[in-house]
Design a protein around this motif. Structure first.
Motif, PDB file in Angstrom:
ATOM      1  N   LYS A 113     -17.007  -1.543   5.297  1.00  0.00           N
ATOM      2  CA  LYS A 113     -17.610  -2.694   5.980  1.00  0.00           C
ATOM      3  C   LYS A 113     -18.292  -2.318   7.287  1.00  0.00           C
ATOM      4  O   LYS A 113     -17.773  -1.509   8.038  1.00  0.00           O
ATOM      5  CB  LYS A 113     -16.540  -3.754   6.234  1.00  0.00           C
ATOM      6  CG  LYS A 113     -16.157  -4.452   4.955  1.00  0.00           C
ATOM      7  CD  LYS A 113     -15.081  -5.475   5.171  1.00  0.00           C
ATOM      8  CE  LYS A 113     -14.689  -6.058   3.821  1.00  0.00           C
ATOM      9  NZ  LYS A 113     -13.397  -6.684   3.812  1.00  0.00           N
ATOM     10  N   SER A 145     -14.699  -0.006  -0.702  1.00  0.00           N
ATOM     11  CA  SER A 145     -15.483  -0.890   0.149  1.00  0.00           C
ATOM     12  C   SER A 145     -15.534  -0.354   1.583  1.00  0.00           C
ATOM     13  O   SER A 145     -14.508   0.040   2.148  1.00  0.00           O
ATOM     14  CB  SER A 145     -14.783  -2.253   0.073  1.00  0.00           C
ATOM     15  OG  SER A 145     -15.117  -3.040   1.102  1.00  0.00           O
ATOM     16  N   LEU A 181       0.833  -1.206   0.000  1.00  0.00           N
ATOM     17  CA  LEU A 181       0.000   0.000   0.000  1.00  0.00           C
ATOM     18  C   LEU A 181       0.864   1.251   0.000  1.00  0.00           C
ATOM     19  O   LEU A 181       0.542   2.237  -0.647  1.00  0.00           O
ATOM     20  CB  LEU A 181      -0.923   0.006   1.213  1.00  0.00           C
ATOM     21  CG  LEU A 181      -2.140  -0.910   1.126  1.00  0.00           C
ATOM     22  CD1 LEU A 181      -2.781  -1.076   2.480  1.00  0.00           C
ATOM     23  CD2 LEU A 181      -3.168  -0.383   0.147  1.00  0.00           C
ATOM     24  N   SER A 222     -10.066  -0.162   0.667  1.00  0.00           N
ATOM     25  CA  SER A 222      -9.807  -1.173  -0.355  1.00  0.00           C
ATOM     26  C   SER A 222     -10.802  -1.017  -1.494  1.00  0.00           C
ATOM     27  O   SER A 222     -11.923  -0.558  -1.305  1.00  0.00           O
ATOM     28  CB  SER A 222      -9.871  -2.576   0.243  1.00  0.00           C
ATOM     29  OG  SER A 222     -11.156  -2.804   0.758  1.00  0.00           O
ATOM     30  N   LYS A 223     -10.344  -1.420  -2.679  1.00  0.00           N
ATOM     31  CA  LYS A 223     -11.186  -1.263  -3.867  1.00  0.00           C
ATOM     32  C   LYS A 223     -12.105  -2.457  -4.023  1.00  0.00           C
ATOM     33  O   LYS A 223     -11.772  -3.572  -3.627  1.00  0.00           O
ATOM     34  CB  LYS A 223     -10.303  -1.134  -5.108  1.00  0.00           C
ATOM     35  CG  LYS A 223      -9.746   0.247  -5.270  1.00  0.00           C
ATOM     36  CD  LYS A 223      -9.289   0.515  -6.685  1.00  0.00           C
ATOM     37  CE  LYS A 223      -7.925  -0.017  -6.975  1.00  0.00           C
ATOM     38  NZ  LYS A 223      -7.427   0.316  -8.292  1.00  0.00           N
ATOM     39  N   THR A 224     -13.247  -2.207  -4.592  1.00  0.00           N
ATOM     40  CA  THR A 224     -14.192  -3.291  -4.823  1.00  0.00           C
ATOM     41  C   THR A 224     -14.912  -3.048  -6.143  1.00  0.00           C
ATOM     42  O   THR A 224     -14.712  -2.015  -6.797  1.00  0.00           O
ATOM     43  CB  THR A 224     -15.190  -3.395  -3.649  1.00  0.00           C
ATOM     44  OG1 THR A 224     -15.948  -4.583  -3.783  1.00  0.00           O
ATOM     45  CG2 THR A 224     -16.145  -2.210  -3.610  1.00  0.00           C
ATOM     46  N   TRP A 225     -15.738  -4.003  -6.505  1.00  0.00           N
ATOM     47  CA  TRP A 225     -16.511  -3.913  -7.742  1.00  0.00           C
ATOM     48  C   TRP A 225     -17.969  -4.131  -7.392  1.00  0.00           C
ATOM     49  O   TRP A 225     -18.297  -5.047  -6.646  1.00  0.00           O
ATOM     50  CB  TRP A 225     -16.034  -4.981  -8.720  1.00  0.00           C
ATOM     51  CG  TRP A 225     -16.688  -4.897 -10.059  1.00  0.00           C
ATOM     52  CD1 TRP A 225     -17.642  -5.714 -10.560  1.00  0.00           C
ATOM     53  CD2 TRP A 225     -16.414  -3.940 -11.087  1.00  0.00           C
ATOM     54  NE1 TRP A 225     -17.993  -5.320 -11.818  1.00  0.00           N
ATOM     55  CE2 TRP A 225     -17.256  -4.223 -12.169  1.00  0.00           C
ATOM     56  CE3 TRP A 225     -15.545  -2.847 -11.193  1.00  0.00           C
ATOM     57  CZ2 TRP A 225     -17.260  -3.473 -13.333  1.00  0.00           C
ATOM     58  CZ3 TRP A 225     -15.546  -2.112 -12.352  1.00  0.00           C
ATOM     59  CH2 TRP A 225     -16.384  -2.428 -13.409  1.00  0.00           C
TER      60      TRP A 225
END
Lengths: 263, 288
Positions: free
Chosen positions: A162, A160, A70, A145-148
């Motif tokens: 949570k 993302s 990172l 964090s990256k998400t789709w």
């Protein structure tokens, strides 16, 4: 450059998160060769200083508590930009993330047909740096964090978040580098809405500071669920207060996006 | 000489004026259309559509201008078209391949299996679509070579458009030793994906126990990523798998074979000794 960095350490004015939020946001900051800044807010740390002849602004940024991978991605070594000797200034302002955020509640959420549910979440903010009036860069204060969201062939890339969707705002653990987002979900479909993911389009949301409140708030988000195979109608409402940043995209008419990942 | 030109001009000046008007107005019209296409099409049209429209406008425009000039010069176009019909048959036979390429190119433009800038892999080549022309598609390879592939060939061939969708999955076949616990390896791989900033946390990483290989247990590890992150993800994830497996004591075995003579017969006595000293060259011959 390392030698310069060592000198900077000696003369640096260290700015804590509280001071940064209270005194350094949305205000012009004037530097000179003797005034070097070291800013810390959330995971983000930045050092700024002028070259000896005050013709260039040198800066570098770091993040605390993140892995090496990172660090490679988000951190930068010393780099510089042109600086106007007379009247040059920098300005920091809070911004919403540059991509949509995908909320991932701890458990599946259910909304009965005809029911209207209010929920709250917190969205980590970024900071925008402008030098001599021109926008230079945006830095996330918290690394996400990256998400789709959507199908692999059609969807949207986002960040993302949570376990952050709560029925009451009081339960949210908030800091001043996060914004409260009020969400209202209406189930207009004949069937129950059961979802495990919720996508919020931050590009249509503004950032505000409600009067008497030190925690920023985003536009209020109203989502109308119309059925499994139909897009949700979305509208964003101004919660009132001082505008910290306007939406990146203007909402010309009612928006329709896929917003829920249905179980 | 000048007198002759003047005489010719006086005799035919209405025709000359009309031809000049046709050329001038035609060129101006083409210029306006091209400018409009560049400005409007630059925002609204895909590069390949813009390219084909540009060609249609210019080729079509110049043909119309030429035919108009010929008409003004009193050249019989019906006779010309008749001759052109015969010529077309002859040219058609000679230019079969070119025509086939043109028609394939039109089909490719309509079907849109790729666009300029896409990364495609044909049976022989891997490269980025550089241009889509009337007769061929040009690829730019990663070592900066230009490969021309005729439209007809690409129309018939099977190819993969690697960058068609915004996200991709990187599949890695990872082998671990028989002594290692597959579930433990799964946990470590999930953790590697979770910590890697280039891996998307959704769709979730794919983990499949592929089976028992000659020297190892094979796991398929698939991680999703944004297509622009391919190189950095591949490098980081492979390095991380090796590092974490070393830390966790999970062995990535090299191919090996155990020679076993069966339970009935005793095993071969094998004794490991020091490296034998070199013998004289003729020793082997003598032993024979």
């Amino acid at each position: 450059m390392d030698e310069q960095a060592v000198k900077t350490e000696a003369a640096m004015l260290k700015v804590s998160e509280e001071t940064f939020i209270a005194e350094y946001l949305d205000t012009d900051i004037y530097l000179n060769a003797d005034k070097h800044l070291g800013i810390k807010a959330g995971q983000f740390e930045m050092e700024l200083k002028l070259s000896a002849d005050e013709s260039e602004l040198l800066m570098r940024n770091r993040y605390s508590g993140i892995s090496k991978l990172l660090k490679d991605k988000f951190e930068s070594q010393w780099h510089k930009t042109a600086w106007r000797k007379d009247g040059g200034s920098i300005r920091f302002s809070l911004r919403l993330p540059d991509r949509p955020v995908v909320l991932k509640p701890d458990m599946v959420q259910e909304i009965m047909p005809g029911q209207v549910v209010s929920a709250y979440c917190s969205i980590p903010l970024s900071v925008q740096l402008a030098v001599c009036g021109s926008r230079l860069a945006e830095y996330p204060l918290t690394v996400l964090s990256k998400t789709w969201f959507g199908e692999p062939d059609e969807g949207v890339s986002g960040y993302s978040l949570k376990g952050q969707v709560l029925a009451s705002m009081d339960k949210l653990s908030l800091s001043r580098i996060q914004a409260v987002c009020a969400i209202e979900i209406e189930n207009h479909a004949a069937e129950m809405l059961r979802f495990e993911r919720l996508c919020l389009r931050t590009e249509y949301m503004g950032l505000f500071r409600p009067e008497g409140d030190c925690i920023p708030a985003t536009s209020k988000c109203r989502l109308i669920y119309a059925g499994r195979d139909r897009m949700s109608k979305i509208s964003y409402l101004n919660p009132g207060g001082r505008t910290l940043s306007p939406p990146q995209l203007k909402q010309i008419q009612s928006l329709t996006f896929k917003s829920f990942k249905i179980v | 000489m000048l007198d002759e030109i003047l005489k010719l001009y006086n005799a035919h000046h209405p025709v000359i004026h009309r031809i000049a008007m046709i050329v001038l107005s035609g060129v101006i019209l083409l210029f306006i259309l091209n400018t409009y296409l560049r400005i409007w099409g630059g925002k609204k049209l895909a590069p390949q559509t813009r390219l084909i429209l540009y060609k249609i406008i210019n080729y079509g425009g110049f043909i119309i201008i030429t035919l108009s000039i010929m008409y003004e010069l009193n050249i019989r176009l019906t006779a010309l078209f008749g001759a052109a019909g015969i010529a077309a048959v002859a040219v058609g036979f000679a230019a079969q391949n070119s025509l086939s390429n043109v028609i394939s190119g039109l089909f490719l433009l309509c079907e849109k299996p790729f666009k300029i800038g896409d990364l495609i892999k044909t049976e022989e080549q891997l490269g980025i679509i550089y241009s889509m022309d009337l007769l061929s598609v040009n690829l730019r390879t990663f070592d900066n070579l230009l490969i021309r592939i005729p439209n007809e060939k690409i129309m018939k061939a099977t190819f993969v458009n690697i960058t068609r969708f915004p996200i991709r999955r990187l599949d890695l076949k990872i082998n671990i030793a028989y002594k290692d616990d597959v579930e433990h390896a799964f946990e470590v791989l999930r953790d590697i994906a979770r910590r890697n900033p280039y891996c998307l946390d959704e769709p979730e990483p794919l983990l499949i126990f592929q089976g028992f290989m000659d020297s190892s247990q094979e796991i398929l590890f698939g991680v999703w990523f944004e297509k622009s992150d391919y190189v950095v993800l591949r490098n980081s994830i492979l390095k991380e798998v090796k590092k974490r497996f070393d830390e966790e004591g999970i062995e990535i075995p090299f191919p090996h074979r155990t020679v076993y003579a069966g339970a009935v017969t005793p095993s071969f006595p094998v004794e490991i000794t020091d490296t034998p000293k070199s013998e004289p060259e003729n020793a082997e011959i003598e032993n024979r």
